[in-house]
Write an enzyme that holds these catalytic residues in place. Structure first.
Site, PDB file in Angstrom:
ATOM      1  N   HIS A   1       5.323   9.084  -1.906  1.00 37.33           N
ATOM      2  CA  HIS A   1       6.155   8.942  -2.912  1.00 37.33           C
ATOM      3  C   HIS A   1       6.852  10.483  -3.935  1.00 37.33           C
ATOM      4  CE1 HIS A   1       7.831   6.272  -5.553  1.00 37.33           C
ATOM      5  NE2 HIS A   1       6.699   6.086  -5.769  1.00 37.33           N
TER       6      HIS A   1
ATOM      7  N   SER B   1      10.905   6.748  -8.773  1.00 39.60           N
ATOM      8  CA  SER B   1      10.567   5.248  -8.632  1.00 39.60           C
ATOM      9  C   SER B   1      11.190   4.551  -8.823  1.00 39.60           C
ATOM     10  CB  SER B   1       8.885   5.366  -9.000  1.00 39.60           C
ATOM     11  OG  SER B   1       8.476   4.472  -8.089  1.00 39.60           O
TER      12      SER B   1
ATOM     13  N   ASP C   1       6.828   7.389   2.340  1.00 35.56           N
ATOM     14  CA  ASP C   1       7.025   7.294   1.090  1.00 35.56           C
ATOM     15  C   ASP C   1       6.916   6.131   1.973  1.00 35.56           C
ATOM     16  OD1 ASP C   1       6.913   6.083  -0.833  1.00 35.56           O
ATOM     17  OD2 ASP C   1       8.880   6.421  -1.811  1.00 35.56           O
TER      18      ASP C   1
END
Length: 725
Positions: free
Chosen positions: A685, A572, A653
């Site tokens: 994600h 991320s 995601d």
């Protein structure tokens, strides 16, 4: 349920039983929890409901059936849980957990749709109020996907923002809170009229708030429901504003609930969270942020003195400048048994702790102090009141669930009156079942000119025996060097904590033969709001400098670390930082990099779903402050990319679309840089499915071990062992 291993591997971690937080019964004699276990041999997951005897630490399994979930206590001996049935139905089942006879359980009602997040509250008339979450149709009815009429076309048409969220395309369905009442007749509970009522029908409100809302988004009191919901008049893609509402209910059998009353908090317009009724049922404590476009703003602890008058709220530790005197982020809340105390969790230097304070803002004149808890971080805590052997008066007891870097689940009791804590049960015997020990865990503080950077350190279990012990100080000194593994956390407003993870577990990397360093640079939570807020407009600035300083300090001051064989990984925002590092000098100090669901170009941030996130962190919209996005764009520096890199991305995601991973991989391949792409079509994600997670770990460890030289070490060790035979 104990799994024993001589070496902690991904298979061991993913196969280990996973316990939910424990919930004590009203008298504090038993604790209720669930356990799920995955078998890579059978390729299936099993879940059962267990009860722990708090006095002896022994557990029983009163419910071992497929589809059982959401257990809650009805009284000291009976639990209520949901059994999933045919065609999407949900059956409410009552079981006496202290009885062994088959007649000790029965059905209390069946709902024609999936429900979850059960909460119950005993009422003065002997009935039990029940509330739960479920998906509702636009007309307010319970939605059942199993009986839905499927359209002939899969087309979706949108005319406003927020078309998808996390891993789901948004539809007209809404998350909602349903309520009902359980009557007890002839010793058995039954759902009155066999129905639940949608508390939010016709309100345009949705709660729990997707995608992560649950029981913490609402609470039951003797006079009704409180819940948090997004402001329906503001665009959820642009604003974070969620308000607290109260619905008065006298019997919980009302077929037409009164409209929700909003709780007013002048000057605070951000997220509201964690509403909890006092035991008297008139007061409510909750948290709220100030900014309506900053998802990681500081939550303020608030009190509604009388829920019947929701226009009046008070803030704890308020200051004239509006910043608040307590520089921490309160999260979960519990009331003391006599409503004079509050217990609140908050992050503090890589741990989550429980703090105690008076329940009235005017009496909270000193900043909260933490209570003792076992090593690691508090994942959950529940209060019950009990009398001491020498006194009839009741005192608060906290049943605490913690995890740590070596222990995946620990239950303990904390006694505020005596400031003591006692461990009752550890699922992994405090790491010993995994071959882990607390001696592997450490922390460092890297000094800086303006602020220090704290980092967690996890060494291999072999380091404990490999390192010699100094004769005068008892400290260990290195007799072997291990390659450095630096992990960069996501968020960026987040932190590495002394807590367990099955997605990014530092001990998994350490047991491969690395010294793992987990820095908490600018943007990290738990170190005060100045460090956290310092990330704004600085994505590739201060955090990158902090990581550079941390790398150099570790190599210079930790003799057991081999900085020439270092690797770095992140997901991320951590994935953004890996791509940023790749284009900057620090990237040349690593042998290999791993980027999971990272940002390739900040100019693509408007492909995300929650647009308030880039608006805040990049100080404006893309069209108002394009230069702010361009300044920290990793794609600007692709000419400098040179280090071997593994790219991982998932097709579900929607926070960082899969094209970010594809673009980075395409650049690496076109530049002939050693690289690999790992894609998961069915993950979001996070990689959550056990089989996918095992592949993730094998690919990640295989990549970094190849370039750090650990593969060569392992082959040499195997060859040496074979020669001995």
């Amino acid at each position: 349920m104990t799994l024993t291993a001589t070496k902690f591997t991904p298979e061991v971690m993913l196969s280990a039983p996973r316990r939910s937080p424990g919930v004590p019964n009203p008298s504090g004699t038993l604790a209720l929890y669930t356990v799920s276990t995955y078998s890579f041999k059978d390729h299936e997951k099993t879940t059962n409901i267990r009860v722990l005897d708090i006095n002896t630490g022994t557990a029983t399994t009163p419910v071992d059936e497929a589809g059982a979930s959401n257990p809650v206590w009805l009284n000291d001996d009976e639990i209520l849980y949901v059994r999933s049935g045919d065609k999407g139905s949900s059956t409410l089942v009552v079981r006496n957990v202290t009885a062994s006879a088959s007649s000790s359980f029965y059905e209390a009602g069946t709902i024609q749709g999936p429900i979850g997040d059960l909460k119950v509250k005993a009422l003065a008339d002997g009935t039990v109020a029940l509330a739960c979450s479920a998906s509702a149709t636009p007309d307010g009815n319970l939605f059942n996907p199993e009986t839905e009429v499927k359209p002939h076309s899969t087309a979706r048409v949108y005319t406003s923002l927020f078309v998808r969220h996390w891993d789901t395309w948004n539809s007209e369905k809404r998350s909602s809170i349903f309520y009902g009442v359980l009557d007890k007749k002839d010793g058995k509970y039954a759902l009155r009229d066999g129905r639940l009522t949608n508390a939010l029908a016709g309100t345009r409100l949705s709660s729990p708030v997707p995608p992560f809302g649950g029981t913490g988004d609402f609470d039951i009191g003797p006079e009704g429901l409180v819940f948090v919901a997004k402001d329906p008049d503001l665009d959820p893609a642009i604003y974070t504003k969620t308000d607290l509402y109260f619905i008065p209910l006298k019997t919980f059998a009302e077929s037409s609930p009164p409209p929700p009353k909003i709780v007013k908090t002048p000057g605070l317009e951000g997220y509201s969270n964690s509403p909890v009724f006092s035991h008297c049922g008139r007061k409510v404590a909750f948290t709220r942020m100030r900014s309506n476009q900053y998802e990681s703003d500081k939550p303020r602890l608030l009190l509604v003195r009388d829920i019947g008058n929701p226009d009046e709220t008070e803030e704890f530790f308020a200051t004239p400048d509006g910043d608040g005197a307590w520089d921490s982020r309160p999260e979960s809340i519990a009331w003391g048994h006599d409503d004079t105390q509050l217990y609140v969790t908050a992050e503090h230097r890589a741990r989550t702790l429980i703090f105690t304070l008076p329940s009235t803002p005017s009496r909270a004149t000193s900043l909260p102090t933490p209570l003792p808890t076992p090593d690691g971080s508090v994942a959950d805590f529940r209060l019950y009141a009990a009398s001491s052997p020498s006194s009839s008066s009741k005192t608060d007891h906290l049943f605490v669930t913690t995890t740590s870097l070596i222990d995946n689940s620990c239950y303990s009791l904390t006694h505020p009156a005596t400031a003591t804590s006692t461990v009752i049960s550890s699922a992994s015997k405090q790491g010993r079942s995994f071959g882990l020990s607390r001696a592997q865990v450490d922390s460092i503080t890297v000094p800086g000119p303006d602020y220090d950077v704290h980092a967690l350190v996890v060494r291999p279990s072999t380091w404990v025996s490999d390192a010699a012990t100094g004769s005068t100080t008892g400290s260990r000194r290195a007799t072997k060097k291990y390659p450095l593994c630096m992990l960069v956390h996501g968020g960026p407003q987040g932190a590495w904590q002394d807590s367990w993870s099955t997605r990014w577990n530092p001990a998994v990397f350490a047991e491969q033969g690395y010294v793992v360093v987990c820095p908490n640079p600018t943007g990290s939570t738990g170190y005060g709001m100045a460090l956290e807020d310092g990330i704004r407009g600085q994505w590739g600035g201060r955090p990158y400098e902090d990581l550079e300083r941390c790398f150099d300090w570790v190599v210079a001051n930790m003799p057991e670390v081999d900085g020439e064989r270092a690797v770095a990984l992140g997901a991320s925002y951590g994935g953004f930082m890996i791509n940023w590092i790749q284009g900057h000098p620090l990237g040349r100090k690593f042998k290999a990099l791993v980027c999971h669901d990272g940002v390739f170009s900040t100019l693509n941030q408007w492909a995300t779903e929650e647009l308030f996130f880039p608006i805040h962190d990049f100080e404006g919209t893309l069209y108002e402050n394009r230069e702010g996005y361009e300044k920290w764009d990793p794609a600007r520096f692709i000419n400098e990319w040179a280090t071997p890199q593994l790219i991982i991305h998932s097709e579900l995601d929607y926070r960082l679309p899969v094209t970010e991973g594809l673009a980075a991989f395409n650049v690496l391949q076109a530049k002939k840089i050693p690289s690999k792409l790992l894609v998961f079509p069915d993950e979001n994600h996070w990689v959550l499915k056990h089989e996918n997670s095992l592949v993730w770990h094998r690919e990640v460890l295989g990549w970094i071990n190849k370039y750090s030289g650990i593969d060569d070490e392992q082959k040499l060790a195997e060859e040496t062992e074979a020669l001995k035979v």
